[in-house]
Design an enzyme around this catalytic site. Structure first.
Site, PDB file in Angstrom:
ATOM      1  CG  PHE A   1      42.047  44.405  50.603  1.00  0.00           C
ATOM      2  CD1 PHE A   1      40.916  43.933  51.262  1.00  0.00           C
ATOM      3  CD2 PHE A   1      41.934  45.537  49.796  1.00  0.00           C
ATOM      4  CE1 PHE A   1      39.689  44.575  51.102  1.00  0.00           C
ATOM      5  CE2 PHE A   1      40.714  46.180  49.639  1.00  0.00           C
ATOM      6  CZ  PHE A   1      39.582  45.700  50.289  1.00  0.00           C
TER       7      PHE A   1
ATOM      8  CG  ASP B   1      44.273  41.644  55.876  1.00  0.00           C
ATOM      9  OD1 ASP B   1      44.623  41.533  54.689  1.00  0.00           O
ATOM     10  OD2 ASP B   1      43.487  40.836  56.427  1.00  0.00           O
ATOM     11  CB  SER B   2      39.439  42.526  58.224  1.00  0.00           C
ATOM     12  OG  SER B   2      39.347  41.623  57.142  1.00  0.00           O
TER      13      SER B   2
ATOM     14  CG  ASP C   1      45.884  42.006  45.984  1.00  0.00           C
ATOM     15  OD1 ASP C   1      45.092  41.638  45.090  1.00  0.00           O
ATOM     16  OD2 ASP C   1      46.779  41.268  46.443  1.00  0.00           O
TER      17      ASP C   1
ATOM     18  CB  CYS D   1      42.190  37.723  42.028  1.00  0.00           C
ATOM     19  SG  CYS D   1      41.306  37.686  43.578  1.00  0.00           S
TER      20      CYS D   1
HETATM   21  N1  SAH Z   1      47.759  41.750  48.853  1.00  0.00           N
HETATM   22  C1  SAH Z   1      47.987  40.477  49.471  1.00  0.00           C
HETATM   23  C2  SAH Z   1      46.882  39.476  49.215  1.00  0.00           C
HETATM   24  C3  SAH Z   1      45.491  39.972  49.600  1.00  0.00           C
HETATM   25  S1  SAH Z   1      44.368  38.694  49.886  1.00  0.00           S
HETATM   26  C4  SAH Z   1      49.344  39.925  49.009  1.00  0.00           C
HETATM   27  O1  SAH Z   1      49.843  40.379  47.984  1.00  0.00           O
HETATM   28  O2  SAH Z   1      49.878  39.047  49.672  1.00  0.00           O
HETATM   29  C5  SAH Z   1      43.027  39.563  50.516  1.00  0.00           C
HETATM   30  C6  SAH Z   1      43.163  40.009  51.965  1.00  0.00           C
HETATM   31  O3  SAH Z   1      42.060  40.868  52.253  1.00  0.00           O
HETATM   32  C7  SAH Z   1      43.126  38.917  53.014  1.00  0.00           C
HETATM   33  O4  SAH Z   1      44.274  38.997  53.798  1.00  0.00           O
HETATM   34  C8  SAH Z   1      41.876  39.212  53.858  1.00  0.00           C
HETATM   35  O5  SAH Z   1      42.078  38.981  55.229  1.00  0.00           O
HETATM   36  C9  SAH Z   1      41.676  40.676  53.604  1.00  0.00           C
HETATM   37  N2  SAH Z   1      40.314  41.207  53.691  1.00  0.00           N
HETATM   38  C10 SAH Z   1      39.176  40.703  53.158  1.00  0.00           C
HETATM   39  N3  SAH Z   1      38.141  41.562  53.328  1.00  0.00           N
HETATM   40  C11 SAH Z   1      38.636  42.649  53.976  1.00  0.00           C
HETATM   41  C12 SAH Z   1      38.085  43.876  54.411  1.00  0.00           C
HETATM   42  N4  SAH Z   1      36.796  44.189  54.198  1.00  0.00           N
HETATM   43  N5  SAH Z   1      38.880  44.760  55.045  1.00  0.00           N
HETATM   44  C13 SAH Z   1      40.199  44.468  55.253  1.00  0.00           C
HETATM   45  N6  SAH Z   1      40.777  43.321  54.834  1.00  0.00           N
HETATM   46  C14 SAH Z   1      40.014  42.427  54.219  1.00  0.00           C
END
Ligand code: SAH
Length: 403
Positions: A235, A257-258, A307, A347
């Site tokens: 993520f 990330d997706s 995260d 969060c």
């Molecule tokens: N760790 C990051 C914030 C994460 S926010 C930082 O510190 O800046 C959550 C992220 O998860 C987003 O970018 C979203 O695109 C991604 N996301 C949500 N569901 C997902 C999934 N199933 N697989 C991969 N990424 C995902």
């Protein structure tokens, strides 16, 4: 009250016994606590709040269509709610963060954090020369012009932009709002410096107000723990933790990330920090699926960051969310070797720390592993928790060392 302005005579009368949270200075008045409303106040208007015996508890802003029917501006006094009141509250918020705001190595910083800064519903973040505001409650919406005026004076900047979250405003009966409030329009990409790490972000299109400022302390922690380790950053959004890990001497960082646009910004961020393609990969994938693929392929990492987005928006969703947190931690635990570090976050306000710790413990157990918690992590110091307002603690993280 012959000298009292008419506005202040509008009053919320609480039900018997419902004053106790206000006496502890909790700032919210729920609709169920109100016996009657006199004077027909409008949205955002200042009202007196009195207990069942008519004793004044303080002044609040009224929000007719929200479950949280009023949020307190003051407790126990008849101090006027006017432009000067907002100046003083904003000045306090800025003063609390003066050392952070003066740090040239910290040009991204939250300046106002709502209830924790006694300004319910107002968020202000600084990214370099620009401020980004969220007006999430009828009370601050009504005073928007004055707040913008004072912010210009208190935090020198080139422009002030609004990114009020549509969903939260809808609950308040407010229209969605985004756009320039004052000064210059920020460029599409704004750069911040965080202890030598450079990040670009999009004020108009990024998550929240553009960046996850709340993870600042935790990026520092990941940096400290990364020396010589292979890192999997799940993520990853725009590369926040991944860049901190490489700065701390990680041998390699794999980022997942997706979201395509987030990964594009991540690519730019790794480049800006001088890292070469041999040091990192960026993969567009679903974390839940790719962790399983990595297990099949017998991949191993020394440190894994999890995260995820907020899996639970409300209490009602917390079971489903708990399953998701557990699944992702279980899959990740299987990819860590002995001495590996699992850095896992939630969060979701609806999942508290004891529950999150239990979910993580169950996940590690089900992965057939043992471990200890080395660090408890929380949101950064520019997102403080008001003592009377424990709801503002939302970010929880654990660093677990697996045997
Ligand atoms: N760790 C990051 C914030 C994460 S926010 C930082 O510190 O800046 C959550 C992220 O998860 C987003 O970018 C979203 O695109 C991604 N996301 C949500 N569901 C997902 C999934 N199933 N697989 C991969 N990424 C995902």
């Amino acid at each position: 009250m012959p000298n009292c302005p008419v506005e202040l005579m509008k009053t919320l009368h609480l039900n018997k016994g419902r004053e106790s949270s206000l006496l502890r200075r909790h700032p919210w008045v729920f609709s169920g606590a109100i016996e009657r409303v006199s004077g027909n106040p409008g949205s955002g208007e200042t009202v007196r709040v009195v207990d069942a015996g008519g004793k004044l508890l303080g002044l609040a802003a009224y929000s007719p269509s929200s479950q949280i029917r009023a949020r307190m501006w003051t407790f126990g006094t008849e101090q006027a709610i006017d432009s000067g009141f907002f100046h003083d509250r904003l000045q306090m918020a800025v003063a609390r963060r003066q050392s952070m705001l003066n740090d040239p190595q910290r040009t991204g910083c939250r300046v106002v954090y709502g209830e924790s800064d006694d300004l319910p519903g107002l968020i202000v973040d600084r990214y370099g020369d620009f401020l980004v505001c969220q007006f999430l409650f009828a009370g601050v919406e009504k005073w928007k012009a004055e707040i913008v005026e004072h912010l210009r004076e208190l935090v020198p900047c080139k422009g002030i932009y609004e990114r009020s979250e549509a969903a939260v405003r809808a609950r308040e009966g407010l229209e969605p709002a985004q756009g320039l409030l004052w000064g210059e329009l920020p460029p599409e990409l704004v750069e911040i410096n965080e202890q030598g790490r450079l990040y670009v972000l999009s004020i108009a299109h990024g998550h929240k107000t553009g960046f996850y400022l709340d993870q600042y302390d935790n990026r520092e922690r990941v940096r400290q723990l990364s020396q010589g380790r292979s890192v999997l950053n799940c993520f990853c959004y725009t590369g926040g933790f991944g860049i901190a890990a490489l700065q701390g001497g990680a041998s390699h960082v794999e980022n997942i990330d997706s979201s395509g646009p987030s990964l594009e910004l991540a690519q730019e961020n790794f480049r800006r920090n001088g890292f070469t393609p041999s040091q990192f990969t960026l993969t567009n994938a679903n974390v839940f699926e790719i962790l399983r693929e990595f297990k099949q392929a017998q991949r191993h990492f020394d440190l894994i960051v999890l995260d995820p987005p907020k899996f639970a928006e409300t209490k009602a969703q917390f079971k489903r969310a708990a399953r998701a947190y557990k699944d992702v931690a279980l899959q990740a635990a299987a990819l860590l070797g002995p001495g590996g570090l699992l850095v896992t976050f939630s969060c979701s306000g609806a999942i508290d720390l004891p529950l999150f710790q239990k979910i993580t413990a169950d996940a590690v157990l089900d992965a057939g592993r043992q471990g200890q918690i080395q660090y408890y992590l929380h949101q950064a110091a520019d997102h403080p928790v008001g003592l009377p307002f424990p709801e503002s603690l939302y970010l929880k993280g654990l660093v677990c060392r697996l045997d």
